[in-house]
Structure formats: C-alpha cells, structure tokens
Design an enzyme around this catalytic site. Structure first.
Site, PDB file in Angstrom:
ATOM      1  N   TYR A   1      -4.180   0.917   3.760  1.00  0.00           N
ATOM      2  CA  TYR A   1      -5.208  -0.045   3.381  1.00  0.00           C
ATOM      3  C   TYR A   1      -5.926  -0.620   4.610  1.00  0.00           C
ATOM      4  O   TYR A   1      -7.041  -1.104   4.510  1.00  0.00           O
ATOM      5  CB  TYR A   1      -4.573  -1.242   2.653  1.00  0.00           C
ATOM      6  CG  TYR A   1      -4.305  -1.073   1.176  1.00  0.00           C
ATOM      7  CD1 TYR A   1      -4.292   0.177   0.564  1.00  0.00           C
ATOM      8  CD2 TYR A   1      -4.070  -2.198   0.391  1.00  0.00           C
ATOM      9  CE1 TYR A   1      -4.027   0.298  -0.794  1.00  0.00           C
ATOM     10  CE2 TYR A   1      -3.808  -2.090  -0.968  1.00  0.00           C
ATOM     11  CZ  TYR A   1      -3.784  -0.837  -1.555  1.00  0.00           C
ATOM     12  OH  TYR A   1      -3.531  -0.724  -2.895  1.00  0.00           O
ATOM     13  N   GLY A   2      -5.210  -0.620   5.727  1.00  0.00           N
ATOM     14  CA  GLY A   2      -5.609  -1.436   6.878  1.00  0.00           C
ATOM     15  C   GLY A   2      -7.001  -1.224   7.423  1.00  0.00           C
ATOM     16  O   GLY A   2      -7.584  -2.128   8.018  1.00  0.00           O
TER      17      GLY A   2
ATOM     18  N   CYS B   1       2.684  -7.097   1.601  1.00  0.00           N
ATOM     19  CA  CYS B   1       1.703  -6.416   2.443  1.00  0.00           C
ATOM     20  C   CYS B   1       0.831  -7.480   3.090  1.00  0.00           C
ATOM     21  O   CYS B   1       0.217  -8.300   2.389  1.00  0.00           O
ATOM     22  CB  CYS B   1       0.859  -5.507   1.556  1.00  0.00           C
ATOM     23  SG  CYS B   1      -0.516  -4.706   2.400  1.00  0.00           S
ATOM     24  N   ASN B   2       0.794  -7.493   4.412  1.00  0.00           N
ATOM     25  CA  ASN B   2      -0.025  -8.499   5.105  1.00  0.00           C
ATOM     26  C   ASN B   2      -1.512  -8.270   4.866  1.00  0.00           C
ATOM     27  O   ASN B   2      -2.276  -9.221   4.741  1.00  0.00           O
ATOM     28  CB  ASN B   2       0.261  -8.439   6.604  1.00  0.00           C
ATOM     29  CG  ASN B   2       1.632  -8.972   6.940  1.00  0.00           C
ATOM     30  OD1 ASN B   2       1.815 -10.155   7.146  1.00  0.00           O
ATOM     31  ND2 ASN B   2       2.628  -8.092   6.965  1.00  0.00           N
ATOM     32  N   THR B   3      -1.901  -6.995   4.829  1.00  0.00           N
ATOM     33  CA  THR B   3      -3.327  -6.698   4.658  1.00  0.00           C
ATOM     34  C   THR B   3      -3.804  -7.204   3.302  1.00  0.00           C
ATOM     35  O   THR B   3      -4.826  -7.893   3.200  1.00  0.00           O
ATOM     36  CB  THR B   3      -3.559  -5.175   4.786  1.00  0.00           C
ATOM     37  OG1 THR B   3      -2.924  -4.718   5.982  1.00  0.00           O
ATOM     38  CG2 THR B   3      -5.027  -4.848   4.816  1.00  0.00           C
TER      39      THR B   3
ATOM     40  N   CYS C   1       2.574  -6.504   9.845  1.00  0.00           N
ATOM     41  CA  CYS C   1       2.308  -5.420   8.890  1.00  0.00           C
ATOM     42  C   CYS C   1       3.690  -4.993   8.450  1.00  0.00           C
ATOM     43  O   CYS C   1       4.555  -4.739   9.298  1.00  0.00           O
ATOM     44  CB  CYS C   1       1.582  -4.262   9.562  1.00  0.00           C
ATOM     45  SG  CYS C   1       1.540  -2.757   8.550  1.00  0.00           S
ATOM     46  N   THR C   2       3.899  -4.936   7.148  1.00  0.00           N
ATOM     47  CA  THR C   2       5.267  -4.701   6.679  1.00  0.00           C
ATOM     48  C   THR C   2       5.770  -3.288   6.991  1.00  0.00           C
ATOM     49  O   THR C   2       6.969  -3.025   6.877  1.00  0.00           O
ATOM     50  CB  THR C   2       5.386  -4.988   5.173  1.00  0.00           C
ATOM     51  OG1 THR C   2       4.387  -4.248   4.479  1.00  0.00           O
ATOM     52  CG2 THR C   2       5.231  -6.469   4.899  1.00  0.00           C
ATOM     53  N   HIS C   3       4.859  -2.403   7.378  1.00  0.00           N
ATOM     54  CA  HIS C   3       5.322  -1.087   7.831  1.00  0.00           C
ATOM     55  C   HIS C   3       6.029  -1.174   9.191  1.00  0.00           C
ATOM     56  O   HIS C   3       6.864  -0.331   9.506  1.00  0.00           O
ATOM     57  CB  HIS C   3       4.137  -0.126   7.977  1.00  0.00           C
ATOM     58  CG  HIS C   3       3.649   0.447   6.691  1.00  0.00           C
ATOM     59  ND1 HIS C   3       2.961  -0.288   5.768  1.00  0.00           N
ATOM     60  CD2 HIS C   3       3.753   1.699   6.179  1.00  0.00           C
ATOM     61  CE1 HIS C   3       2.647   0.491   4.735  1.00  0.00           C
ATOM     62  NE2 HIS C   3       3.124   1.703   4.960  1.00  0.00           N
TER      63      HIS C   3
ATOM     64  N   SER D   1       0.826  -1.205   0.000  1.00  0.00           N
ATOM     65  CA  SER D   1       0.000   0.000   0.000  1.00  0.00           C
ATOM     66  C   SER D   1       0.864   1.260   0.000  1.00  0.00           C
ATOM     67  O   SER D   1       0.399   2.327  -0.391  1.00  0.00           O
ATOM     68  CB  SER D   1      -0.902  -0.002   1.238  1.00  0.00           C
ATOM     69  OG  SER D   1      -0.095  -0.053   2.406  1.00  0.00           O
TER      70      SER D   1
HETATM   71  N1  DGL Z   1       2.026  -2.659   4.973  1.00  0.00           N
HETATM   72  C1  DGL Z   1       0.738  -3.210   4.964  1.00  0.00           C
HETATM   73  C2  DGL Z   1       0.575  -4.470   5.781  1.00  0.00           C
HETATM   74  O1  DGL Z   1       1.449  -5.243   5.812  1.00  0.00           O
HETATM   75  C3  DGL Z   1      -0.447  -2.290   4.955  1.00  0.00           C
HETATM   76  C4  DGL Z   1      -0.548  -1.201   5.946  1.00  0.00           C
HETATM   77  C5  DGL Z   1      -1.691  -0.301   5.578  1.00  0.00           C
HETATM   78  O2  DGL Z   1      -1.703   0.201   4.443  1.00  0.00           O
HETATM   79  O3  DGL Z   1      -2.586  -0.124   6.425  1.00  0.00           O
HETATM   80  O4  DGL Z   1      -0.404  -4.734   6.381  1.00  0.00           O
END
Ligand code: DGL
Length: 293
Positions: free
Chosen positions: A38-39, A69-71, A204-206, A7
């Site tokens: 996205y979350g 991205c996990n989401t 979450c990859t962030h 995202s």
């Molecule tokens: N980096 C993403 C994840 O792994 C999405 C975070 C987001 O956009 O809310 O979930």
C-alpha cells in the site's frame, strides 16, 4: 470477534502479540495481498481499499477492527471513523475501527492521546526518535506532528523505506532485505548529522519481520520500540473500557487468516518469518484461506 487488517503479512506481527496477550479471544486476520504494498499508492486508493476491507471484516462478524497497518492508519483511519462509519448501518450496531498510530505516539511520548499539549516532564524531553515508514506514512507526517505536539523538543527523524515492505512480501533474499534496512538506517544517520537516535519506531508493521536486521545496523544504544507490544497494551486497556468487543467468553477462541490473494503463497511467506524462534516464535499455525466473494 476482533478483526485485524493489513495490506499483507505485516499485521501478523501485531496479531502475534495479540494472540499471546488474549489467548481466549477470537481474531479474524485479513491481508490484502491482492493489492500489497500500500505504501506507495495514492491516499484515495488506500482509503478505498481499507474501507472495503473493514466492511468485509464487519460483515464476517467482527465488532471491532484494528488496522494493523501504519499506512492504512495514517491515511485512512480518521476518514473511516468520522465520515464513512457514521454513514453505515455498522455504526448503529456499535462497530468500531481503530488504528495503531495513536498508541504508538502515546508510548513514545508517555502522554495520553487526548492530551495534545506538552505536560511536565515531557515538555523537556530532548531525545531523537527515528521513525521508519512507507512513503505514504512519512508523507502524512503524522508521527512527527503528533510526537512534537506532546514533546516539542524531541527531534523526530522520519525515513522512508519505500521498497522494504514490498521486498518482504515478495520473499526477497536476506541479503537484499539487509541492504534495504542498512540504506534506511544510513538515511537516518545522514539526516541526524551522524548522531545516533535514542529510540526507533519501526512504523510499518512489516518491519518487525526483519527487526534483527534493524538491530544489526542501528547503533547499539538505539532502543527499538516494539509496536506489536504497544498495540497489545493499548488494546488491553481499550477492551477493559469496551468489554462488548471481547465476544462470548464461553465460546472457544478461533483464529482465521484470510487473504485477498493466493492463500498458498501467503501461508508459505508467512511461515518463513514464523519459523524463526529466535525472533520470539509465533503462536499461530499460519494457514491462510481465500476471502470469499
Ligand atoms: N504494513 C503496512 C504498514 O504498516 C503497509 C506496508 C505496505 O503495504 O506498503 O505501513
């Protein structure tokens, strides 16, 4: 070429591990900064946005797209693999899309994804695993379900950190990020009746962008699983089985970073994290270009 999608900036944590692991491989990264985060979006929105992004990456010549991205993985991966991709011409060309939840569950349970029943000795594993994720990832329950299938005695404590990815993207001050991380960890400890988790998945990859803050507030005995490294291990195994996605070994490796948002802003934000060598340093020069129409 391999596409990596997120995202926004989070997938760079995965990309960084991949470019270190595969120095000869070309990658195209796409951050959907126009729609991040996205979350907290609806599942249908996440599926649509992910489908559009994957389609663009295929169109740019990526045979394989990794959802960094996990989401997007939790909500969209299966739908894209089973419903969307087979109905597109990409399928006949051998294109594929893979996510990052399966390798993370495999690493957490030491069980192959294809094995969905508890094996010895996993059957007797009793530790506590904290999973920090976005609203949508936690709502999908995918980590809890898939870990418990393989390790039924493991306690999975899921914690929504609904504002953290957005705050990272918005360039929030360290004190604000620290407050959000601390609140998330307090939530885990509350759910666990004060018992520290043995392991933590930053789902979450962030979140690995602020791993030092997780480290600061998690109990010292809690081990953080490194999802970027887990994903690199898994991709190594996947590419050994599917060498066609490696691309032409004779051509020079390329790295292209694309954004649906403002490239200057995305590059500046990315460099804030990339500049910190104490967090492992970044191999890549982080200059985003705008994804063309
Ligand atoms: N980096 C993403 C994840 O792994 C999405 C975070 C987001 O956009 O809310 O979930």
């Amino acid at each position: 070429m391999i596409g990596v999608f997120d995202s926004g900036l989070g997938g760079l944590t995965v990309l960084n591990a991949l470019t270190r692991r595969f120095p000869g491989q070309s990658f195209v990264y796409l951050g959907d900064h126009a729609h991040v985060p996205y979350g907290n979006r609806s599942s249908e929105e996440i599926i649509d946005l992910t489908r559009i992004a994957v389609d663009r990456l295929f169109g740019l010549g990526c045979g394989l797209v990794l959802l960094g991205c996990n989401t997007a993985t939790a909500v969209a991966a299966r739908r894209l693999q089973t419903a969307w991709l087979p109905a597109t011409p990409w399928k006949a060309q051998g294109h594929n899309v893979v996510g990052i939840v399966a390798p993370t569950v495999e690493a957490a349970t030491q069980t192959p994804w294809a094995v969905t029943t508890p094996q010895y000795p996993q059957k007797f594993l009793t530790d506590r695993i904290a999973v920090f994720g976005t609203t949508r990832t936690v709502a999908s329950n995918v980590y809890a379900e898939e870990i418990r299938k393989r390790c039924p005695k493991v306690t999975v404590i899921q914690q929504v950190c609904s504002e953290l990815a957005g705050a990272i993207e918005a360039g929030a001050a360290e004190a604000e990020l620290d407050r959000l991380v601390e609140a998330g960890i307090a939530g885990v400890l509350r759910q666990a009746g004060g018992e520290p988790p043995h392991r933590a998945i930053l789902g979450c990859t962030h979140f690995p962008l602020v791993e030092h803050l997780f480290r600061r507030h998690l109990p010292p005995a809690t081990r953080i699983l490194s999802q970027p490294e887990i994903v690199a291990d898994s991709l190594e195994d996947y590419l050994a089985r599917h060498p066609r996605y490696r691309g032409d070994p004779a051509s020079l490796p390329r790295l292209v970073l694309l954004t649906t948002g403002d490239p200057e802003e995305a590059s500046a934000r990315a460099r804030v994290f990339a500049g910190d060598a104490a967090r492992g340093g970044w191999r890549n020069a982080l200059s985003f270009e705008r994804l063309g129409a």
